[in-house]
Design an enzyme around this catalytic site. Sequence first.
Site, PDB file in Angstrom:
ATOM      1  N   LYS A 257      -7.302  -4.734  -3.256  1.00 47.99           N
ATOM      2  CA  LYS A 257      -7.931  -5.094  -2.271  1.00 47.99           C
ATOM      3  C   LYS A 257      -8.906  -4.192  -1.632  1.00 47.99           C
ATOM      4  O   LYS A 257      -8.869  -2.961  -1.929  1.00 47.99           O
ATOM      5  CB  LYS A 257      -6.850  -5.598  -1.084  1.00 47.99           C
ATOM      6  CG  LYS A 257      -6.028  -4.613  -0.451  1.00 47.99           C
ATOM      7  CD  LYS A 257      -5.135  -5.151   0.586  1.00 47.99           C
ATOM      8  CE  LYS A 257      -3.918  -4.140   1.161  1.00 47.99           C
ATOM      9  NZ  LYS A 257      -4.931  -3.097   1.930  1.00 47.99           N
TER      10      LYS A 257
ATOM     11  N   ASP B 295       0.535  -1.093  -0.014  1.00 48.50           N
ATOM     12  CA  ASP B 295      -0.008  -0.071  -0.082  1.00 48.50           C
ATOM     13  C   ASP B 295       0.786   1.117   0.112  1.00 48.50           C
ATOM     14  O   ASP B 295       0.606   2.288   0.752  1.00 48.50           O
ATOM     15  CB  ASP B 295      -0.754   0.130   1.371  1.00 48.50           C
ATOM     16  CG  ASP B 295      -1.975  -1.094   1.157  1.00 48.50           C
ATOM     17  OD1 ASP B 295      -1.897  -1.905   0.034  1.00 48.50           O
ATOM     18  OD2 ASP B 295      -2.853  -1.082   2.173  1.00 48.50           O
TER      19      ASP B 295
ATOM     20  N   CYS C 130      -2.178  -2.709   7.684  1.00 51.24           N
ATOM     21  CA  CYS C 130      -2.284  -3.833   6.372  1.00 51.24           C
ATOM     22  C   CYS C 130      -0.908  -4.541   6.351  1.00 51.24           C
ATOM     23  O   CYS C 130      -0.672  -5.707   6.064  1.00 51.24           O
ATOM     24  CB  CYS C 130      -2.375  -2.834   5.178  1.00 51.24           C
ATOM     25  SG  CYS C 130      -4.053  -1.992   4.959  1.00 51.24           S
TER      26      CYS C 130
END
Length: 206
Positions: A107, A8, A152
């Site tokens: 995602k 991310d 995450c």
Amino acid sequence: MKGLLIVDMQNDFCAGGALEVKESEHVIEPINKLIEKFNKNGDFIIGTLDWHPKEHKSFGENSNGEIGKIGELNGIPQIWWPVHCVENTFGAQIHKEILFFENKIYKGTSIEIDSYSGFFDNGRLKSTNLHKILCENNVDTLYVVGLATDYCVKFTVLDAIDLGYKVYVVKEGCRGVNINENDSILALENMEKMGAHVISIKDIKF
């Protein structure tokens, strides 16, 4: 085979973003060094991206939730987040200073459930293609970096361990949200307890 998993590294989590992670700018150089190293060695590189519909219910404004507080979304505890990483927007793009890598996993695409892990949604109801792609490329060892340590990165690492990967977390390449002051420290301790190896980039010799 070794794999570099970049979690991310998107504009909304970097400086000036909608969900800015403090000191995120400090992870760019170590991540780029690892991209260069893995490319040179012919190892596998893949990244995850939050890729939310604008109606995503983890966004506080869509669920009447107070930002940073914990509520419930479809029976699962949920922190209410500001709108971030909306699909096909600037905020969802990978930071321009991160060196190019080809393979990406998207995602958080379902409106009804959040997805911290790169492998599964938060309820483990559905999986992404990450495990399948890693298996197809014979990756059994993962070096994990990115944002954020306490969300995450942590949940991706824990799922990777559960799926049987040997996992190294490169601490210079990670930073956390830290809603609570020690969240990132506790996340690293939790990852180590579950079997991850928390290392420094200088410890990587291959």
